[in-house]
Design a protein around this motif. Structure first.
Motif, PDB file in Angstrom:
ATOM      1  N   VAL A 104      -5.757  -2.769  -8.266  1.00 37.86           N
ATOM      2  CA  VAL A 104      -5.637  -1.548  -7.460  1.00 37.86           C
ATOM      3  C   VAL A 104      -6.909  -1.348  -6.647  1.00 37.86           C
ATOM      4  O   VAL A 104      -8.015  -1.509  -7.165  1.00 37.86           O
TER       5      VAL A 104
ATOM      6  N   VAL B 221      -3.695   3.475  -0.740  1.00 37.79           N
ATOM      7  CA  VAL B 221      -3.985   2.760  -1.988  1.00 37.79           C
ATOM      8  C   VAL B 221      -3.209   1.447  -2.050  1.00 37.79           C
ATOM      9  O   VAL B 221      -1.983   1.428  -1.914  1.00 37.79           O
TER      10      VAL B 221
ATOM     11  N   ALA C 126      -8.436   1.721  -4.399  1.00 38.35           N
ATOM     12  CA  ALA C 126      -8.164   3.135  -4.086  1.00 38.35           C
ATOM     13  C   ALA C 126      -9.367   3.814  -3.464  1.00 38.35           C
ATOM     14  O   ALA C 126      -9.788   4.875  -3.912  1.00 38.35           O
ATOM     15  N   ARG C 127      -9.919   3.203  -2.439  1.00 45.86           N
ATOM     16  CA  ARG C 127     -11.112   3.792  -1.827  1.00 45.86           C
ATOM     17  C   ARG C 127     -11.010   3.924  -0.304  1.00 45.86           C
ATOM     18  O   ARG C 127     -11.979   4.338   0.336  1.00 45.86           O
TER      19      ARG C 127
ATOM     20  N   CYS D 103       0.844  -1.195   0.000  1.00 45.82           N
ATOM     21  CA  CYS D 103       0.000   0.000   0.000  1.00 45.82           C
ATOM     22  C   CYS D 103       0.877   1.242   0.000  1.00 45.82           C
ATOM     23  O   CYS D 103       2.016   1.208   0.480  1.00 45.82           O
TER      24      CYS D 103
END
Length: 236
Positions: free
Chosen positions: A193, A180, A195-196, A153
């Motif tokens: 990925v 991320v 990304a939240r 991450c």
């Protein structure tokens, strides 16, 4: 009498402020042509060739229906967004660089970001059909068996998000970010990925709640593995 004069001056000032400012079109430099290749990469983090490739993918999504009011070209929209990505600074700095209003810069960055995200399905995928080949390439790097990808991450800095949950985005280093998660192969290409998640989320928690974790647990990849640091527990 003096009070009346002050009142008249105040009304005149209010009327002046309330007048609509005339629309001014500022110069918009063509940085693609102006900058050398090295200068271009330094400012936008991508080569000119890569930007043209991205531009071809996004043109249909970003073209405006009219060129009235000096509508932004697709190239300007992409470069403006890439510059904001590269710096992560206040919108006004990027807006001034490209000769647009803050509102136009904000709208452009949002539109281009959504357009780029819409391409994720074409580029972010784990090559199940040739995953053995991917595993062999990973093995050649450090003689580590069964591994087809490496995971970690990284914190992507964001501006203060506001709202009641804003502090969840403050990471352990004290600034606001998204944490991320990314999975890459031996060629350093992204395969997955997430990304939240806010900056306060731990790497292991993000992984446990990801679709990738479920796919690995279900043995979709035939007993192969991914490699992570000490933030990831050893799992079957």
């Amino acid at each position: 009498m003096n009070n009346c004069n002050h009142l008249i001056d105040f009304i005149d000032e209010v009327n002046y402020i309330g007048e609509r400012r005339p629309q001014v079109f500022r110069d918009r430099p063509n940085y693609y042509d102006i900058l050398t290749e090295d200068e271009f990469i330094y400012r936008f983090r991508l080569s000119k060739k890569c930007v043209v490739y991205l531009l071809n993918l996004l043109t249909e999504k970003l073209e405006t229906a009219t060129d009235r009011n000096m509508a932004l070209t697709t190239m300007t929209q992409v470069l403006l967004t890439l510059r904001f990505y590269a710096l992560g600074i206040m919108l006004i700095s990027v807006a001034d660089m490209f000769g647009v209003s803050i509102f136009s810069a904000s709208r452009t960055i949002k539109n281009v970001s959504y357009a780029i995200a819409g391409l994720s399905g074409s580029f972010l995928n784990i090559p199940v059909h040739n995953i053995v080949e991917t595993k062999m390439k990973m093995f050649k790097i450090a003689r580590f068996p069964l591994v087809f990808g490496a995971i970690d991450c990284t914190h992507v800095r964001i501006q203060f998000p506001g709202g009641e949950s804003s502090e969840t985005f403050r990471n352990r280093k004290g600034y606001f970010s998204l944490n991320v998660q990314a999975l890459v192969n031996s060629d350093l290409k992204f395969m997955d990925v997430v990304a939240r998640w806010p900056g306060s989320a731990h790497d292991s928690n993000i992984f446990r709640n990801s679709r990738l974790y479920t796919r690995l647990e279900s043995d979709e990849f035939n007993n192969m593995a991914i490699l992570g640091d000490s933030g990831y527990a050893l799992k079957p």
